[in-house]
Design an enzyme around this catalytic site. Structure first.
Site, PDB file in Angstrom:
ATOM      1  CD  GLU A  91      14.484  59.779  67.296  1.00  0.00           C
ATOM      2  OE1 GLU A  91      14.667  58.788  66.544  1.00  0.00           O
ATOM      3  OE2 GLU A  91      15.287  60.499  67.537  1.00  0.00           O
ATOM      4  CD  GLU A 144      15.934  64.920  67.187  1.00  0.00           C
ATOM      5  OE1 GLU A 144      16.206  64.564  65.890  1.00  0.00           O
ATOM      6  OE2 GLU A 144      16.080  64.322  68.294  1.00  0.00           O
TER       7      GLU A 144
END
EC number: 3.2.1.23
Length: 644
Positions: free
Chosen positions: A182, A235
């Site tokens: 991320e 995710e």
């Protein structure tokens, strides 16, 4: 499931398993909009499970449940702050035995996508980065700052010795490795992602590299070569995590499964985050810091596909039905199939394993206690310092500082007045004059009135590290304890005795032989309590219900179960059966006694106080329409991936 989802392309990967695929040369590749494994079309049906959040004895059970749900790939993070708790001292044993975990995945027919960081986020303290990095006042985490990259290089040197032999092309289950995590949401250094990529490649990583970012971060978290490769929902949030004092989140199962089905209908790959959440045992929970600081609860149940204790939910059976349709059955040879479909000799999904039995052990009488003030003279040596010292810079653990737990700052005052922290308490402090409780200080309460008194008195400030922020732009600011001066009547306090309360095993062992007393009818203050739990048969999973207790930590047989706090939403602590004992125990030597040590802060304890053990259903949560949180829930794909 909506009938139109039955038109999803069927897909059979029964021969594409770690034990069924031989002659490996190509590995996982990308070709336009699809994956290829050994040159054959392949779709990733993944689920996240973190070995460090699940007792080792249950790893295989959770993997078998993954297979029974229809998944073919396991994803896991690797927590740097557990594997290198002190600089240069590495631990890959017991519950951190990554080799054993990867071997089990291969044995049970699961591919692995490894997410080694160095930063992992994951609602884990400091996003998995070790706190000793913060000893450097100039530290710039997640950048090419020399102090950070030198530490990463040393860690990767050791970690990759474990990982490299388990790669696909070497006969192992790892088909892809994620570059950092991320980074598009951080993006402080344009050279950093290239550095991490090269750090992996230069140490022998040969499998497909990938990144993972949210929608806004995709353009900032890329590395060269990833712009035109297929995307994957890395995710898909099956639930959400809880913060102390907030609601318990519950995601509607039908809504979640229908969204997963809509993703699969496009021919995309997916990873369910989380398939099984597990537990933030010990002090390892992370925290959020947006408008205000919020620490995460001990449970990482996540309202996931399996519960915290590994039991099935309705999500499991609905997803199993969905994936069984996607995987499909045999097709006659020569029948036309969609380009993204692969058919071999289909096999039905394995039957779901039996769930582990749970036990209710009744109430536990905590019959002995010892006050923190009685422990100080005999078990703890203070550090003397003119100025307050933050936790990470205390001269402890071979000069690596104190990572977790509590710190007691003690100084001498004359008279009373206004005590002001100047926002230097991280994260929560209880203030005492001698042994008299005065009040609490935190991010919102920065001032207390200290009562007047005669002569010199001890001012004691007991500070709890509630967990470091794991996501966002404030990672460099996550030092704990007193991070600056505290003032009494506008004069900074000086000449401290500082006591470390890290609650390490050696300290807890010494505590067992200290001068314990019978619990009084009434007590206020920080103290340790203990009691006995008798188990005559094979120990089983259970839950500790802590009704009536204020706040603290629970230890059972030396294992730190984690924090509890009466403000909720978590009401019980998960106690795995393998951590209990049948027969004699190491402390008392009496048959079947398992020692419970309780660290309680600001507690009013009636003598009859007990803690109960038993089965826990998931805490009652808020339905999607009742949630009050600034988050995107089912229907929003949080993390997409680029493949390099």
């Amino acid at each position: 499931i909506n009938p139109h989802f039955r038109k999803i392309f069927q897909f059979n990967w029964s021969e594409l398993t770690p034990l069924g695929l031989w002659g490996r040369t190509l590995g996982l590749q990308t070709e336009n909009s699809q994956f290829l494994l050994e040159g054959m079309p392949f779709r990733i049906f993944g689920g996240s499970m973190h070995y460090f959040r699940v007792p080792r004895e249950y790893w295989e059970d959770r993997m078998l449940k993954m297979k029974a749900c229809g998944l073919n790939t396991l994803t896991t993070y690797v927590p740097w702050n557990l594997h290198e708790k002190e600089r240069g001292k590495f631990d890959f044993s017991k519950n951190l035995d990554l080799r054993a975990f990867l071997s089990l995945a291969a044995k049970n027919g699961l591919w692995v996508i490894l997410r080694p960081g160095p930063y992992i986020c994951s609602e884990w303290d400091l996003g998995g980065l070790p706190s000793w990095l913060l000893q450097d006042p100039e530290m710039q985490l997640r950048t090419t700052y020399k102090g950070f990259t030198e530490a990463v290089d040393s860690y990767f040197d050791r970690l990759m010795r474990v990982v490299v032999p388990f790669q696909y092309k070497k006969g192992g289950p790892i088909i892809a490795v994620q570059v950092e995590n991320e980074y598009g949401s951080y993006a402080k250094d344009p050279n950093y992602m290239t550095y991490v990529k090269m750090a992996l490649l230069s140490r022998g990583i040969v499998e497909l590299l990938m990144t993972s970012d949210n929608k806004n971060g995709l353009s900032f978290g890329l590395v060269e070569g990833g712009e035109y490769q297929p995307k994957m929902v890395m995710e898909y949030w099956t639930g959400w995590f809880d913060n102390w004092g907030g609601p318990h989140y519950v995601f509607d199962a039908d809504e979640m499964v229908n969204t997963v089905a809509s993703i699969l209908k496009t021919g995309a790959s997916i990873n369910l985050y989380m398939f099984h959440g597990g537990t933030n045992f010990g002090f390892m929970n992370g925290a959020l810091e947006a408008d205000e600081y919020k620490s995460d609860v001990t449970s990482y149940d996540y309202d996931a596909v399996l519960t915290e204790a590994g039991d099935y939910t309705s999500k499991f059976f609905k997803l199993r039905q969905l994936f069984s349709m996607v995987i499909g059955k045999d097709k006659p040879r020569g029948q036309n199939t969609a380009p993204t479909t692969l058919f071999h000799h289909g096999i039905p999904l394995p039957l779901p394993p039996m769930i582990e039995s749970k036990a209710s052990y009744g109430a536990i009488l905590l019959h002995q206690y010892i006050s923190l003030w009685d422990v100080l003279p005999t078990l703890l040596q203070p550090i003397k310092s003119e100025l307050p010292v933050n936790m990470e810079n205390l001269p402890l653990n071979d000069s690596m500082g104190q990572p977790y737990g509590y710190v007691l700052y003690e100084t001498v005052i004359f008279g009373g007045g206004q005590l002001h922290t100047q926002d230097h308490v991280r994260d929560r402090a209880q203030v005492f004059v001698n042994t008299m409780y005065v009040g609490e200080l935190d991010y919102n309460t920065m001032e207390l009135s200290i009562p007047e008194g005669q002569g010199f008195r001890q001012l004691r400030i007991l500070v709890e590290n509630r967990g470091r922020v794991n996501y966002g732009l404030t990672l460099n600011e996550q030092r704990k304890g007193l991070i600056g001066d505290v003032f009494l009547n506008k004069t900074p306090l000086r000449n401290f005795k500082i006591y470390s309360l890290e609650m390490k095993p050696a300290f807890m062992k010494r505590l067992r032989v200290s001068g314990w007393s019978t619990v009084p009818d009434y007590f206020v203050g920080p103290a340790f309590f203990r009691g006995r739990l008798w188990i005559e048969h094979q120990p089983q999973d259970t839950f500790l219900k802590l009704q009536g207790w204020e706040k603290g930590v629970v230890f059972v047989n030396g294992q730190n179960l984690g924090r509890y706090w009466k403000i909720g939403p978590q009401e019980t602590l998960y106690l795995p059966g393998p951590w209990l004992r049948r027969g004699g125990n190491e402390v008392r030597g009496s048959a079947g006694a398992a020692l419970c040590l309780w660290v309680l802060l600001k507690i009013h304890v009636p003598k009859s106080q007990t803690c109960a053990g038993g089965r826990r259903e998931r805490e009652k949560g808020l339905k999607p329409s009742e949630r009050k949180a600034e988050l995107s829930f089912p229907g929003t794909f949080q993390m997409s991936s680029w493949f390099l």
